[in-house]
Design a protein around this motif. Structure first.
Motif, PDB file in Angstrom:
ATOM      1  N   LYS A 131     110.561 -42.361  43.484  1.00  0.00           N
ATOM      2  CA  LYS A 131     111.049 -42.345  42.109  1.00  0.00           C
ATOM      3  C   LYS A 131     112.508 -42.786  42.086  1.00  0.00           C
ATOM      4  CE  LYS A 131     111.560 -38.451  39.773  1.00  0.00           C
ATOM      5  NZ  LYS A 131     111.208 -37.244  38.985  1.00  0.00           N
ATOM      6  N   ALA A 132     112.846 -43.585  41.090  1.00  0.00           N
ATOM      7  CA  ALA A 132     114.208 -44.106  40.992  1.00  0.00           C
ATOM      8  C   ALA A 132     114.620 -44.167  39.522  1.00  0.00           C
ATOM      9  CB  ALA A 132     114.296 -45.495  41.627  1.00  0.00           C
ATOM     10  N   TYR A 133     115.922 -44.292  39.317  1.00  0.00           N
ATOM     11  CA  TYR A 133     116.485 -44.383  37.983  1.00  0.00           C
ATOM     12  C   TYR A 133     117.271 -45.690  37.889  1.00  0.00           C
ATOM     13  CZ  TYR A 133     115.418 -39.415  38.106  1.00  0.00           C
ATOM     14  OH  TYR A 133     114.779 -38.217  38.241  1.00  0.00           O
ATOM     15  N   GLY A 134     117.122 -46.364  36.773  1.00  0.00           N
ATOM     16  CA  GLY A 134     117.807 -47.639  36.619  1.00  0.00           C
ATOM     17  C   GLY A 134     118.033 -47.992  35.172  1.00  0.00           C
ATOM     18  N   TYR A 135     118.580 -49.176  34.972  1.00  0.00           N
ATOM     19  CA  TYR A 135     118.876 -49.680  33.633  1.00  0.00           C
ATOM     20  C   TYR A 135     118.413 -51.121  33.516  1.00  0.00           C
ATOM     21  CZ  TYR A 135     122.014 -45.659  33.120  1.00  0.00           C
ATOM     22  OH  TYR A 135     122.535 -44.392  33.036  1.00  0.00           O
ATOM     23  N   ASP A 136     118.011 -51.484  32.312  1.00  0.00           N
ATOM     24  CA  ASP A 136     117.755 -52.891  32.015  1.00  0.00           C
ATOM     25  C   ASP A 136     118.968 -53.695  32.481  1.00  0.00           C
ATOM     26  OD1 ASP A 136     117.756 -55.437  30.586  1.00  0.00           O
ATOM     27  OD2 ASP A 136     116.147 -54.599  29.362  1.00  0.00           O
ATOM     28  N   ALA A 137     118.727 -54.777  33.205  1.00  0.00           N
ATOM     29  CA  ALA A 137     119.822 -55.535  33.821  1.00  0.00           C
ATOM     30  C   ALA A 137     120.840 -56.021  32.799  1.00  0.00           C
ATOM     31  CB  ALA A 137     119.247 -56.725  34.593  1.00  0.00           C
ATOM     32  N   GLN A 138     120.415 -56.266  31.561  1.00  0.00           N
ATOM     33  CA  GLN A 138     121.338 -56.783  30.553  1.00  0.00           C
ATOM     34  C   GLN A 138     122.469 -55.801  30.244  1.00  0.00           C
ATOM     35  OE1 GLN A 138     121.287 -59.975  29.036  1.00  0.00           O
ATOM     36  NE2 GLN A 138     123.314 -59.178  28.549  1.00  0.00           N
ATOM     37  N   ILE A 139     122.207 -54.498  30.466  1.00  0.00           N
ATOM     38  CA  ILE A 139     123.221 -53.488  30.178  1.00  0.00           C
ATOM     39  C   ILE A 139     124.489 -53.734  30.993  1.00  0.00           C
ATOM     40  CG2 ILE A 139     123.760 -51.035  30.551  1.00  0.00           C
ATOM     41  CD1 ILE A 139     121.062 -50.329  29.494  1.00  0.00           C
ATOM     42  N   LEU A 140     124.337 -54.237  32.216  1.00  0.00           N
ATOM     43  CA  LEU A 140     125.505 -54.499  33.051  1.00  0.00           C
ATOM     44  C   LEU A 140     126.456 -55.470  32.368  1.00  0.00           C
ATOM     45  CD1 LEU A 140     127.064 -54.210  35.710  1.00  0.00           C
ATOM     46  CD2 LEU A 140     125.640 -56.051  36.644  1.00  0.00           C
ATOM     47  N   VAL A 141     125.907 -56.521  31.778  1.00  0.00           N
ATOM     48  CA  VAL A 141     126.742 -57.508  31.094  1.00  0.00           C
ATOM     49  C   VAL A 141     127.435 -56.878  29.893  1.00  0.00           C
ATOM     50  CG1 VAL A 141     126.764 -59.761  29.963  1.00  0.00           C
ATOM     51  CG2 VAL A 141     125.189 -59.331  31.850  1.00  0.00           C
ATOM     52  N   ASP A 142     126.686 -56.122  29.091  1.00  0.00           N
ATOM     53  CA  ASP A 142     127.258 -55.495  27.900  1.00  0.00           C
ATOM     54  C   ASP A 142     128.365 -54.515  28.269  1.00  0.00           C
ATOM     55  OD1 ASP A 142     125.435 -56.892  26.362  1.00  0.00           O
ATOM     56  OD2 ASP A 142     123.971 -55.264  26.355  1.00  0.00           O
ATOM     57  N   LEU A 143     128.154 -53.758  29.332  1.00  0.00           N
ATOM     58  CA  LEU A 143     129.143 -52.772  29.746  1.00  0.00           C
ATOM     59  C   LEU A 143     130.412 -53.448  30.258  1.00  0.00           C
ATOM     60  CD1 LEU A 143     129.911 -49.861  30.193  1.00  0.00           C
ATOM     61  CD2 LEU A 143     128.646 -49.878  32.349  1.00  0.00           C
ATOM     62  N   CYS A 144     130.244 -54.508  31.042  1.00  0.00           N
ATOM     63  CA  CYS A 144     131.418 -55.242  31.536  1.00  0.00           C
ATOM     64  C   CYS A 144     132.230 -55.814  30.378  1.00  0.00           C
ATOM     65  CB  CYS A 144     130.974 -56.362  32.476  1.00  0.00           C
ATOM     66  SG  CYS A 144     130.437 -55.796  34.114  1.00  0.00           S
ATOM     67  N   GLU A 145     131.562 -56.355  29.388  1.00  0.00           N
ATOM     68  CA  GLU A 145     132.269 -56.919  28.241  1.00  0.00           C
ATOM     69  C   GLU A 145     133.063 -55.838  27.504  1.00  0.00           C
ATOM     70  OE1 GLU A 145     129.292 -58.847  25.909  1.00  0.00           O
ATOM     71  OE2 GLU A 145     129.268 -60.660  27.155  1.00  0.00           O
ATOM     72  N   ALA A 146     132.494 -54.637  27.392  1.00  0.00           N
ATOM     73  CA  ALA A 146     133.193 -53.548  26.715  1.00  0.00           C
ATOM     74  C   ALA A 146     134.445 -53.128  27.487  1.00  0.00           C
ATOM     75  CB  ALA A 146     132.245 -52.356  26.548  1.00  0.00           C
ATOM     76  N   VAL A 147     134.335 -53.031  28.813  1.00  0.00           N
ATOM     77  CA  VAL A 147     135.485 -52.634  29.629  1.00  0.00           C
ATOM     78  C   VAL A 147     136.590 -53.690  29.548  1.00  0.00           C
ATOM     79  CG1 VAL A 147     136.273 -52.159  31.976  1.00  0.00           C
ATOM     80  CG2 VAL A 147     134.088 -51.239  31.176  1.00  0.00           C
ATOM     81  N   LEU A 148     136.191 -54.957  29.598  1.00  0.00           N
ATOM     82  CA  LEU A 148     137.195 -56.023  29.516  1.00  0.00           C
ATOM     83  C   LEU A 148     137.844 -56.058  28.141  1.00  0.00           C
ATOM     84  CD1 LEU A 148     135.381 -58.855  31.512  1.00  0.00           C
ATOM     85  CD2 LEU A 148     137.252 -57.380  32.268  1.00  0.00           C
ATOM     86  N   ALA A 149     137.106 -55.705  27.092  1.00  0.00           N
ATOM     87  CA  ALA A 149     137.696 -55.628  25.751  1.00  0.00           C
ATOM     88  C   ALA A 149     138.714 -54.495  25.684  1.00  0.00           C
ATOM     89  CB  ALA A 149     136.597 -55.420  24.705  1.00  0.00           C
ATOM     90  N   ALA A 150     138.421 -53.378  26.357  1.00  0.00           N
ATOM     91  CA  ALA A 150     139.368 -52.265  26.403  1.00  0.00           C
ATOM     92  C   ALA A 150     140.626 -52.659  27.167  1.00  0.00           C
ATOM     93  CB  ALA A 150     138.704 -51.045  27.053  1.00  0.00           C
ATOM     94  N   ARG A 151     140.454 -53.404  28.243  1.00  0.00           N
ATOM     95  CA  ARG A 151     141.626 -53.882  28.982  1.00  0.00           C
ATOM     96  C   ARG A 151     142.455 -54.832  28.132  1.00  0.00           C
ATOM     97  NH1 ARG A 151     141.139 -57.477  34.431  1.00  0.00           N
ATOM     98  NH2 ARG A 151     140.457 -59.008  32.871  1.00  0.00           N
ATOM     99  N   GLN A 152     141.791 -55.722  27.419  1.00  0.00           N
ATOM    100  CA  GLN A 152     142.497 -56.661  26.551  1.00  0.00           C
ATOM    101  C   GLN A 152     143.293 -55.920  25.481  1.00  0.00           C
ATOM    102  OE1 GLN A 152     142.756 -59.906  26.881  1.00  0.00           O
ATOM    103  NE2 GLN A 152     143.905 -60.248  24.986  1.00  0.00           N
ATOM    104  N   ALA A 153     142.752 -54.797  25.012  1.00  0.00           N
ATOM    105  CA  ALA A 153     143.445 -54.005  23.993  1.00  0.00           C
ATOM    106  C   ALA A 153     144.572 -53.170  24.578  1.00  0.00           C
ATOM    107  CB  ALA A 153     142.446 -53.112  23.273  1.00  0.00           C
ATOM    108  N   GLY A 154     144.689 -53.127  25.914  1.00  0.00           N
ATOM    109  CA  GLY A 154     145.772 -52.410  26.571  1.00  0.00           C
ATOM    110  C   GLY A 154     145.639 -50.905  26.553  1.00  0.00           C
ATOM    111  N   VAL A 155     144.405 -50.382  26.517  1.00  0.00           N
ATOM    112  CA  VAL A 155     144.227 -48.933  26.400  1.00  0.00           C
ATOM    113  C   VAL A 155     143.776 -48.280  27.707  1.00  0.00           C
ATOM    114  CG1 VAL A 155     143.684 -49.129  23.948  1.00  0.00           C
ATOM    115  CG2 VAL A 155     141.815 -49.148  25.622  1.00  0.00           C
ATOM    116  N   LEU A 156     143.487 -49.073  28.733  1.00  0.00           N
ATOM    117  CA  LEU A 156     142.992 -48.494  29.977  1.00  0.00           C
ATOM    118  C   LEU A 156     144.098 -47.792  30.746  1.00  0.00           C
ATOM    119  CD1 LEU A 156     140.569 -51.214  31.407  1.00  0.00           C
ATOM    120  CD2 LEU A 156     140.030 -49.231  29.981  1.00  0.00           C
TER     121      LEU A 156
END
Length: 344
Positions: A131-156
């Motif tokens: 048994k394993a736990y995972g995520y739809d592969a597309q989530i990785l792209v969406d999550l990376c984009e969100a983190v990079l948007a936070a970095r661009q906003a200077g809040v990290l």
């Protein structure tokens, strides 16, 4: 309360070891995946293993393809790939990714849909039955984009900048619509997909009845082919080098499914001069064939727009959208480029 506890113990004592294991498994599934406890079956992976991870630079993430064709990345692999710390301050019931996206500095950049998907990992069985736990592969792209948007906003915070750097590496290594091809390469699923696809495609995608003409290929598709080959492009002219038709067979129809182009050519027929009588897409069904064509075209356009020259596009195409039953080392057909005369 004492009576309830006693009743529970008596019930447990009356169960067989396999029954107790089954009940425990359902309980863990409900807690971890927020799933319906009545769900007694798990999806099984048909491809993938820990020894064949998705590799992006030095980052490796185990991946699988499920029997319903969902491409998944393991939850632990995604957390490690992003560089999330193990242990430390955790909240009961939360996995590392869920805890990360709940933080004040990241959460404003996470959509409600993405947050809910991260809260609910996919529970599945690997090809070995684990048994394993995972995520739809597309989530990785969406999550990376969100983190990079936070970095661009200077809040990290400073300790989060390393995660953002990894997100940048991952984003550079992935095309949003190319990740399916990369997962299929890593798992070997592309070969199974090719063997099983033809019959389904012929039944659901094609029709022998000629459909009314509707524009399917955007002007930008031809414009980018001209630009990447350093050809003069006239948006008012419909005249194009004949090789573009050959390339379109390779770029589009050969990669949609095994045997698809051959069947479409048979339906379209040829005139006395050997040219196709009708456009191939006019034999695709509106329910399945046209949507698949448009999805594939969107992926191709992403690669065309990302490439800086024609050879780079060919390499990206073969890696992200390989032809069925070919290996990634087999390059895009080495067709002779017939260049139109440049305008004086």
């Amino acid at each position: 309360m004492a009576g309830q506890r006693k009743g529970g113990k008596n019930r447990a004592a009356s169960l067989s070891p396999s029954e107790r294991k089954s009940i425990g498994s359902l309980g863990a599934q409900a807690r971890w995946a927020k799933a319906d406890p009545s769900r007694v079956s798990l999806s099984r992976a048909v491809c993938g293993s820990l020894e064949s991870p998705l590799c992006i630079g030095e980052i490796q993430i185990p991946c699988y393809v499920l029997e319903d064709e969902i491409r998944v990345l393991t939850a632990t692999g995604m957390s490690d790939g992003l560089g999330l710390a193990r242990g430390g301050s955790m909240i009961a019931g939360m996995n590392r990714l869920e805890l990360f996206v709940s933080r004040d500095r990241i959460n404003p950049f996470i959509s409600k849909e993405l947050y809910e998907r991260i809260r609910s990992p996919i529970v599945f069985l690997t090809p070995t039955g684990a048994k394993a736990y995972g995520y739809d592969a597309q989530i990785l792209v969406d999550l990376c984009e969100a983190v990079l948007a936070a970095r661009q906003a200077g809040v990290l915070q400073q300790q989060q900048m390393g995660i953002a750097q990894r997100c940048e590496i991952l984003t550079r290594g992935l095309a949003r619509l190319g990740i399916i091809g990369l997962v299929d390469e890593a798992t070997g699923y592309q070969y199974i997909r090719a063997r099983n696809a033809l019959e389904k495609i012929l039944d659901e995608w094609l029709t022998k009845e000629l459909q009314p003409w509707r524009k399917q290929f955007p002007d930008q598709y031809y414009k980018r082919i001209f630009e990447l080959n350093e050809w003069d492009y006239d948006p008012e002219s419909l005249s194009r080098p004949g090789v573009i038709g050959i390339w379109t067979n390779d770029i589009i129809y050969d990669r949609l499914g095994p045997g698809l182009r051959e069947q479409l050519h048979e339906y379209a027929g040829r005139n006395a001069s050997g040219r196709l009588k009708h456009q191939l897409h006019r034999y695709l069904t509106s329910r399945h064939g046209i949507p698949e064509l448009q999805n594939h075209l969107s992926a191709v356009m992403a690669l065309l727009n990302a490439a800086t020259h024609w050879n780079q596009f060919k390499e990206m195409l073969q890696r992200a959208l390989p032809k069925p039953e070919t290996t990634l080392s087999m390059a895009f057909d080495d067709l002779e480029q017939i260049k139109p005369k440049s305008k004086k």
